[in-house]
Design a protein around this motif. Structure first.
Motif, short mmCIF file in Angstrom:
data_model
loop_
_atom_site.label_atom_id
_atom_site.label_comp_id
_atom_site.label_asym_id
_atom_site.label_seq_id
_atom_site.Cartn_x
_atom_site.Cartn_y
_atom_site.Cartn_z
N ASN A 230 -10.00 2.54 -0.08
CA ASN A 230 -9.95 3.84 -0.74
C ASN A 230 -11.02 4.73 -0.12
O ASN A 230 -12.21 4.56 -0.37
N GLU A 231 -10.58 5.67 0.69
CA GLU A 231 -11.52 6.51 1.43
C GLU A 231 -12.21 7.54 0.55
O GLU A 231 -13.19 8.14 0.96
N LEU A 232 -11.69 7.76 -0.66
CA LEU A 232 -12.32 8.73 -1.54
C LEU A 232 -13.70 8.27 -1.99
O LEU A 232 -14.67 9.04 -1.95
N VAL A 233 -13.82 7.00 -2.40
CA VAL A 233 -15.08 6.53 -2.99
C VAL A 233 -15.76 5.44 -2.18
O VAL A 233 -16.93 5.15 -2.43
N ASN A 234 -15.07 4.84 -1.22
CA ASN A 234 -15.69 3.76 -0.44
C ASN A 234 -16.52 4.36 0.69
O ASN A 234 -16.24 4.18 1.87
N ARG A 266 0.77 10.93 -14.60
CA ARG A 266 0.94 11.61 -13.32
C ARG A 266 0.11 10.90 -12.25
O ARG A 266 -0.17 9.71 -12.34
N THR A 267 -0.32 11.65 -11.23
CA THR A 267 -1.04 11.02 -10.11
C THR A 267 -2.26 11.83 -9.68
O THR A 267 -2.32 12.31 -8.54
N PRO A 268 -3.25 12.01 -10.53
CA PRO A 268 -4.49 12.64 -10.08
C PRO A 268 -5.25 11.70 -9.13
O PRO A 268 -4.92 10.52 -9.04
N PRO A 269 -6.28 12.19 -8.43
CA PRO A 269 -7.00 11.32 -7.47
C PRO A 269 -7.57 10.06 -8.10
O PRO A 269 -7.61 9.01 -7.45
N GLU A 270 -7.98 10.14 -9.36
CA GLU A 270 -8.57 8.97 -9.99
C GLU A 270 -7.57 7.83 -10.15
O GLU A 270 -7.96 6.66 -10.24
N TYR A 274 -8.15 3.97 -9.19
CA TYR A 274 -7.86 2.90 -10.15
C TYR A 274 -6.93 1.85 -9.54
O TYR A 274 -7.17 0.64 -9.65
N SER A 275 -5.87 2.31 -8.89
CA SER A 275 -4.87 1.39 -8.37
C SER A 275 -5.43 0.47 -7.30
O SER A 275 -5.14 -0.74 -7.28
N SER A 276 -6.26 1.02 -6.41
CA SER A 276 -6.75 0.23 -5.28
C SER A 276 -7.97 -0.61 -5.64
O SER A 276 -8.14 -1.71 -5.10
N ILE A 277 -8.81 -0.14 -6.54
CA ILE A 277 -10.07 -0.84 -6.83
C ILE A 277 -9.95 -1.76 -8.04
O ILE A 277 -10.49 -2.87 -8.04
N LEU A 278 -9.23 -1.33 -9.08
CA LEU A 278 -9.22 -2.07 -10.34
C LEU A 278 -7.91 -2.81 -10.60
O LEU A 278 -7.93 -3.98 -11.01
N PHE A 279 -6.78 -2.16 -10.38
CA PHE A 279 -5.50 -2.79 -10.72
C PHE A 279 -5.07 -3.80 -9.66
O PHE A 279 -4.68 -4.92 -9.98
N HIS A 284 -8.69 -4.98 -13.84
CA HIS A 284 -8.12 -4.44 -15.08
C HIS A 284 -6.71 -5.00 -15.21
O HIS A 284 -5.86 -4.77 -14.35
N ARG A 285 -6.47 -5.77 -16.26
CA ARG A 285 -5.20 -6.50 -16.36
C ARG A 285 -4.81 -6.69 -17.82
O ARG A 285 -5.61 -6.47 -18.73
N LEU A 286 -3.57 -7.13 -17.99
CA LEU A 286 -3.02 -7.38 -19.32
C LEU A 286 -3.28 -8.83 -19.71
O LEU A 286 -2.89 -9.76 -19.01
N GLU A 287 -3.96 -9.02 -20.84
CA GLU A 287 -4.23 -10.36 -21.37
C GLU A 287 -4.00 -10.37 -22.88
O GLU A 287 -4.55 -9.53 -23.59
N ASN A 288 -3.16 -11.31 -23.35
CA ASN A 288 -2.88 -11.45 -24.78
C ASN A 288 -2.41 -10.15 -25.41
O ASN A 288 -2.82 -9.77 -26.52
N GLY A 289 -1.60 -9.43 -24.65
CA GLY A 289 -0.98 -8.22 -25.20
C GLY A 289 -1.83 -6.96 -25.12
O GLY A 289 -1.40 -5.91 -25.60
N THR A 290 -3.02 -7.04 -24.56
CA THR A 290 -3.85 -5.85 -24.43
C THR A 290 -4.52 -5.82 -23.06
O THR A 290 -4.73 -6.87 -22.43
N TYR A 291 -4.84 -4.63 -22.60
CA TYR A 291 -5.50 -4.49 -21.31
C TYR A 291 -7.01 -4.62 -21.47
O TYR A 291 -7.59 -4.15 -22.45
N CYS A 292 -7.62 -5.29 -20.49
CA CYS A 292 -9.07 -5.50 -20.55
C CYS A 292 -9.61 -5.67 -19.13
O CYS A 292 -8.84 -5.78 -18.16
N PHE A 293 -10.92 -5.69 -19.03
CA PHE A 293 -11.58 -5.91 -17.75
C PHE A 293 -12.01 -7.37 -17.64
O PHE A 293 -12.38 -8.00 -18.64
N GLY A 294 -11.97 -7.88 -16.41
CA GLY A 294 -12.40 -9.25 -16.17
C GLY A 294 -12.64 -9.49 -14.69
O GLY A 294 -12.47 -8.58 -13.86
N ALA A 295 -13.04 -10.71 -14.36
CA ALA A 295 -13.32 -11.05 -12.96
C ALA A 295 -12.06 -10.88 -12.12
O ALA A 295 -10.95 -10.99 -12.62
N PRO A 296 -12.20 -10.57 -10.82
CA PRO A 296 -11.03 -10.47 -9.94
C PRO A 296 -10.18 -11.72 -10.01
O PRO A 296 -10.70 -12.83 -10.15
#
Length: 411
Positions: A230-234, A266-270, A274-279, A284-296
């Motif tokens: 991601n050239e925007l923030v890397n 929609r598709t703002p820059p953020e 999000y897609s390249s760094i977190l998703f 950032h993933r779905l666990e037990n029916g809800t989204y949360c943060f965790g290790a890669p």
């Protein structure tokens, strides 16, 4: 010429119409040559007078998505030991040594082979045989710069200023040519230049070999650099648009972590960040029916970065530590993260451990981390400290007793 109708421009071998200057630049240059020290360090002069372009480790940068470059610095035998540092922002150093005599050449070769450089894998040293032509070019440039800074008549003489700028430009070009002649592997003279890395002599016959070797150095030094495209923030310094996008992403991470795609539409820059760094990495993933943060979700360099962050949290159990320590660690080898991306990964880890860590700003406890507080944290990490309080052991028993005391039994 005697009647001041034409002028011979000796610096580039041309003749031009005389434009009416009252200042004799040739005479000023001759006088300046007497005032310029001839016995000063050639390397120090060159570092002050001329800034060469850095060299990019192209293959490594393309593979990881993290731009890495080597700055260039000149040194000689007396200054070499003081030159073994990588300037802020750069990822490595090309140290061009300048021996004026054969004795200095032998001294530099011995210095390049000692233990001092064996412990600096991010530094590549080049030592040519002779630098006389470069020394002459640097002297000419130094003389012209002396005239430029010490001649008061130039302030009222636009013609002389323009002529002097032209001469300086030609002198800089000559310096550039001589540096290339000595340190560009394809040049005939450069074939006698010796290259050293890790204290060992290296064979670098072409510029392509040099570029590939710089990437190999980065592969070895920054072995835990994650692939983040991601050239925007890397990058080290963000544009205003990229900084705004990161700020919006951090706000969503803090306030909407339980929503799919952090609630973005929609598709703002953020969203691309999000897609390249977190998703894509599973942070950032779905666990037990809800989204949360965790290790890669995959092992590798990004997992090593995550482990370093969580290890920092563990170190904060005994005492508070400033977040600047963590940010500096992540920028250094073996991670080599750029400052633009560190706050995003740190925020994700902090949200994953939000029930265990507490933040302090200038020594004052923050009951909760807000978007505004995190913006201040990004700008000034040295003002923020962190402490970890895990609910386990004796602390867990006390917590359960308090829960029962207030009529709130809890697992």
């Amino acid at each position: 010429t005697d009647r001041s109708l034409i002028i011979e421009r000796k610096h580039n071998g041309t003749i031009a119409l005389w434009e009416g200057s009252d200042l004799d630049l040739d005479d000023e240059v001759r006088n300046a040559g007497k005032n310029v020290a001839s016995n000063a360090s050639l390397a120090e002069k060159l570092n002050l007078l001329w800034a060469p372009r850095p060299l990019v480790a192209k293959r490594h940068s393309f593979k990881t998505g993290t731009l890495r470059y080597f700055s260039v610095r000149f040194a000689d035998a007396p200054t070499l030991s003081k030159s073994l540092f990588v300037e802020p922002g750069a990822d490595g150093l090309l140290l061009y040594c300048l021996p004026l005599t054969s004795t200095e050449h032998e001294t530099l070769v011995n210095l390049a082979s000692n233990t001092m450089l064996q412990e600096k894998p991010e530094i590549l040293v080049a030592i040519p045989r002779e630098v006389n032509a470069l020394s002459d070019a640097v002297h000419d440039l130094e003389t012209l710069r002396y005239v430029q800074s010490h001649t008061r008549q130039l302030e009222a003489d636009a013609v002389a200023r323009r002529e002097l700028r032209a001469r300086i430009s030609v002198a800089e070009g000559r310096v550039s040519t001589e540096v290339q002649r000595l340190f560009s592997p394809e040049e005939q003279t450069a074939r006698e230049t010796a290259w050293f890395h890790h204290g060992m002599p290296m064979s670098i016959p072409t510029s392509r070999t040099l570029a590939d070797f710089l990437s190999r150095i980065c592969d070895d030094v920054y072995v835990n650099t994650p692939t983040l495209r991601n050239e925007l923030v890397n990058r080290r310094n963000l544009s205003s648009a990229a900084a705004a996008a990161r700020r919006n992403l951090l706000g969503a991470m803090i306030s909407r972590q339980g929503e799919a795609q952090l609630g973005f539409s929609r598709t703002p820059p953020e969203v691309s960040i999000y897609s390249s760094i977190l998703f894509a990495t599973g942070i950032h993933r779905l666990e037990n029916g809800t989204y949360c943060f965790g290790a890669p979700t995959q092992s590798g360099a990004l997992a090593e970065v995550w482990n370093e962050i969580t290890s920092f949290f563990t170190d904060c159990e005994l005492k508070k530590r400033t977040l600047a320590d963590l940010f500096v660690t992540l920028q250094r080898a073996p991670y080599g993260l750029k400052l633009g991306i560190i706050p995003i990964l740190f925020c994700a880890a902090a949200m994953a451990h939000d029930t265990e860590i507490a933040f302090y700003e200038n020594g004052a406890f923050l009951p909760e981390i807000t978007v505004d507080a995190f913006e201040r944290l990004v700008k000034s990490p040295d003002s923020f400290e962190l402490r970890r309080y895990r609910i386990e052991g004796l602390r867990r028993d006390v917590y359960i007793q308090l829960a029962h005391l207030f009529g709130q039994p809890t697992p």
